[in-house]
Write a protein that holds these residues in place. Sequence first.
Motif, PDB file in Angstrom:
ATOM      1  N   LEU A 187       2.894  -4.245   7.390  1.00  0.00           N
ATOM      2  CA  LEU A 187       2.378  -3.013   6.791  1.00  0.00           C
ATOM      3  C   LEU A 187       3.206  -1.801   7.213  1.00  0.00           C
ATOM      4  CD1 LEU A 187       0.080  -1.666   5.109  1.00  0.00           C
ATOM      5  CD2 LEU A 187      -1.048  -1.210   7.303  1.00  0.00           C
ATOM      6  N   PRO A 188       3.809  -1.110   6.273  1.00  0.00           N
ATOM      7  CA  PRO A 188       4.468   0.155   6.622  1.00  0.00           C
ATOM      8  C   PRO A 188       3.438   1.208   7.017  1.00  0.00           C
ATOM      9  CG  PRO A 188       5.389  -0.749   4.584  1.00  0.00           C
ATOM     10  CD  PRO A 188       4.117  -1.505   4.879  1.00  0.00           C
TER      11      PRO A 188
ATOM     12  N   GLY B 178      -6.397   8.727   9.322  1.00  0.00           N
ATOM     13  CA  GLY B 178      -6.089   7.320   9.137  1.00  0.00           C
ATOM     14  C   GLY B 178      -6.144   6.950   7.673  1.00  0.00           C
ATOM     15  N   GLY B 179      -5.095   6.300   7.187  1.00  0.00           N
ATOM     16  CA  GLY B 179      -5.016   5.929   5.776  1.00  0.00           C
ATOM     17  C   GLY B 179      -4.329   6.954   4.904  1.00  0.00           C
ATOM     18  N   SER B 180      -4.048   8.154   5.442  1.00  0.00           N
ATOM     19  CA  SER B 180      -3.290   9.139   4.666  1.00  0.00           C
ATOM     20  C   SER B 180      -1.930   8.547   4.303  1.00  0.00           C
ATOM     21  CB  SER B 180      -3.097  10.424   5.464  1.00  0.00           C
ATOM     22  OG  SER B 180      -4.309  11.115   5.624  1.00  0.00           O
ATOM     23  N   VAL B 181      -1.427   8.951   3.152  1.00  0.00           N
ATOM     24  CA  VAL B 181      -0.184   8.378   2.624  1.00  0.00           C
ATOM     25  C   VAL B 181       0.997   9.273   2.974  1.00  0.00           C
ATOM     26  CG1 VAL B 181       1.021   7.644   0.530  1.00  0.00           C
ATOM     27  CG2 VAL B 181      -1.449   7.255   0.762  1.00  0.00           C
ATOM     28  N   ALA B 182       2.106   8.649   3.342  1.00  0.00           N
ATOM     29  CA  ALA B 182       3.319   9.363   3.717  1.00  0.00           C
ATOM     30  C   ALA B 182       4.513   8.809   2.963  1.00  0.00           C
ATOM     31  CB  ALA B 182       3.566   9.242   5.224  1.00  0.00           C
ATOM     32  N   ALA B 183       5.481   9.683   2.727  1.00  0.00           N
ATOM     33  CA  ALA B 183       6.805   9.258   2.256  1.00  0.00           C
ATOM     34  C   ALA B 183       7.755   9.434   3.436  1.00  0.00           C
ATOM     35  CB  ALA B 183       7.251  10.099   1.075  1.00  0.00           C
TER      36      ALA B 183
ATOM     37  N   VAL C  96      13.540   5.814   0.451  1.00  0.00           N
ATOM     38  CA  VAL C  96      12.175   6.324   0.587  1.00  0.00           C
ATOM     39  C   VAL C  96      11.252   5.138   0.803  1.00  0.00           C
ATOM     40  CG1 VAL C  96      10.286   7.587  -0.514  1.00  0.00           C
ATOM     41  CG2 VAL C  96      12.671   8.247  -0.976  1.00  0.00           C
ATOM     42  N   GLN C  97      10.463   5.187   1.863  1.00  0.00           N
ATOM     43  CA  GLN C  97       9.482   4.150   2.156  1.00  0.00           C
ATOM     44  C   GLN C  97       8.104   4.785   2.204  1.00  0.00           C
ATOM     45  OE1 GLN C  97       9.659   0.561   2.964  1.00  0.00           O
ATOM     46  NE2 GLN C  97       7.523   1.018   2.501  1.00  0.00           N
ATOM     47  N   TYR C  98       7.199   4.341   1.347  1.00  0.00           N
ATOM     48  CA  TYR C  98       5.828   4.837   1.415  1.00  0.00           C
ATOM     49  C   TYR C  98       5.076   4.074   2.504  1.00  0.00           C
ATOM     50  CZ  TYR C  98       6.952   7.364  -2.788  1.00  0.00           C
ATOM     51  OH  TYR C  98       7.542   8.215  -3.686  1.00  0.00           O
ATOM     52  N   ALA C  99       4.226   4.793   3.205  1.00  0.00           N
ATOM     53  CA  ALA C  99       3.522   4.235   4.355  1.00  0.00           C
ATOM     54  C   ALA C  99       2.175   4.935   4.481  1.00  0.00           C
ATOM     55  CB  ALA C  99       4.349   4.425   5.625  1.00  0.00           C
ATOM     56  N   VAL C 100       1.367   4.442   5.404  1.00  0.00           N
ATOM     57  CA  VAL C 100       0.083   5.079   5.713  1.00  0.00           C
ATOM     58  C   VAL C 100       0.093   5.547   7.151  1.00  0.00           C
ATOM     59  CG1 VAL C 100      -1.294   3.822   4.016  1.00  0.00           C
ATOM     60  CG2 VAL C 100      -0.948   2.836   6.295  1.00  0.00           C
TER      61      VAL C 100
ATOM     62  N   ASP D  66      -3.637  -2.095   2.059  1.00  0.00           N
ATOM     63  CA  ASP D  66      -3.075  -2.386   0.735  1.00  0.00           C
ATOM     64  C   ASP D  66      -1.830  -1.527   0.514  1.00  0.00           C
ATOM     65  OD1 ASP D  66      -2.442  -2.788  -1.921  1.00  0.00           O
ATOM     66  OD2 ASP D  66      -4.484  -2.530  -2.653  1.00  0.00           O
ATOM     67  N   HIS D  67      -0.659  -2.110   0.752  1.00  0.00           N
ATOM     68  CA  HIS D  67       0.566  -1.324   0.636  1.00  0.00           C
ATOM     69  C   HIS D  67       0.808  -0.842  -0.791  1.00  0.00           C
ATOM     70  CE1 HIS D  67       4.468   0.285   1.317  1.00  0.00           C
ATOM     71  NE2 HIS D  67       5.060  -0.620   0.567  1.00  0.00           N
ATOM     72  N   GLN D  68       0.442  -1.651  -1.767  1.00  0.00           N
ATOM     73  CA  GLN D  68       0.659  -1.216  -3.153  1.00  0.00           C
ATOM     74  C   GLN D  68      -0.183   0.006  -3.490  1.00  0.00           C
ATOM     75  OE1 GLN D  68       3.125  -2.169  -5.170  1.00  0.00           O
ATOM     76  NE2 GLN D  68       3.714  -3.279  -3.316  1.00  0.00           N
ATOM     77  N   ALA D  69      -1.346   0.132  -2.867  1.00  0.00           N
ATOM     78  CA  ALA D  69      -2.151   1.339  -3.062  1.00  0.00           C
ATOM     79  C   ALA D  69      -1.427   2.548  -2.488  1.00  0.00           C
ATOM     80  CB  ALA D  69      -3.525   1.175  -2.400  1.00  0.00           C
ATOM     81  N   ALA D  70      -0.762   2.358  -1.347  1.00  0.00           N
ATOM     82  CA  ALA D  70       0.010   3.453  -0.747  1.00  0.00           C
ATOM     83  C   ALA D  70       1.194   3.817  -1.629  1.00  0.00           C
ATOM     84  CB  ALA D  70       0.486   3.051   0.647  1.00  0.00           C
ATOM     85  N   VAL D  71       1.845   2.825  -2.219  1.00  0.00           N
ATOM     86  CA  VAL D  71       3.001   3.092  -3.077  1.00  0.00           C
ATOM     87  C   VAL D  71       2.585   3.867  -4.325  1.00  0.00           C
ATOM     88  CG1 VAL D  71       4.781   2.035  -4.524  1.00  0.00           C
ATOM     89  CG2 VAL D  71       4.315   1.112  -2.244  1.00  0.00           C
ATOM     90  N   SER D  72       1.529   3.413  -4.998  1.00  0.00           N
ATOM     91  CA  SER D  72       1.126   4.092  -6.232  1.00  0.00           C
ATOM     92  C   SER D  72       0.642   5.510  -5.952  1.00  0.00           C
ATOM     93  CB  SER D  72       0.046   3.282  -6.949  1.00  0.00           C
ATOM     94  OG  SER D  72      -1.097   3.098  -6.131  1.00  0.00           O
ATOM     95  N   THR D  73      -0.145   5.679  -4.895  1.00  0.00           N
ATOM     96  CA  THR D  73      -0.600   7.020  -4.528  1.00  0.00           C
ATOM     97  C   THR D  73       0.569   7.872  -4.056  1.00  0.00           C
ATOM     98  OG1 THR D  73      -2.790   6.208  -3.918  1.00  0.00           O
ATOM     99  CG2 THR D  73      -2.125   8.326  -2.991  1.00  0.00           C
TER     100      THR D  73
END
Length: 227
Positions: free
Chosen positions: A120-121, A141-146, A153-157, A208-215
């Motif tokens: 998990l990123p 916790g759970g906030s999304v970051a680029a 660019v890596q999306y992460a939480v 859910d990494h894909q949720a982080a990517v889409s958001t």
Amino acid sequence: MARPERAATTPSRGRTTTAPPRTAAGTAQDRAEGAVTAADLLAKVGTCAEISNGRYRTDENSPATVPVCGAQGAVFWKADLDIDCDGQATAHCNGQADPLYSPGTAYVQSDGQPLNAETLPYIVVPAASSRWSPGASGVRGGSVAAVVYQDRVQYAVVGDTGPSDLIGEASYATARGLGIGSGPSDGGVPSGVTYIVFKDSEADPIEDHQAAVSTGERLARQFVTDN
């Protein structure tokens, strides 16, 4: 909804002084996760409106030089990247591979288990202090970051917290996604990483990494438009 946070935080870790070789272009690791490019994002973080009441160190013995900066819809900082391997024990993240390994993470999965740093990123934010309270800036916790490094660019939480005076740390999986050496003892880079955290964002569930990517991609586009 705010994530439950554990009392333990990630201890400070040593930094490397040279960046390991990056993977060859065209490999799976080299593919972008979204249409917003590193150049698009970096063009919007050239100046810093400091929101932290003081600056952070990137290592225990380094000077405090890193401010947290405010922007429309996000906060950001520019630092190094130290490897966080805490959470579930895996082939590469465990007590033998990482002398500072901890089986817990500040924020946990929807099933109550610690996060998995190998898959998990996630990024580590400083514990709240008089210097800066992440929660007051909409960072939880759970906030999304680029996370931006060179042309990637890596999306992460937001997945863990660290010492209240140090900044610049992310999970094994985040480093891999950026083409950075991910070993907990010999990985990371000493500078050149930009962390952009979108205010009041959330990947649900946190694992859910894909949720982080889409958001993240949606908010990154908005960030580029608004700043």
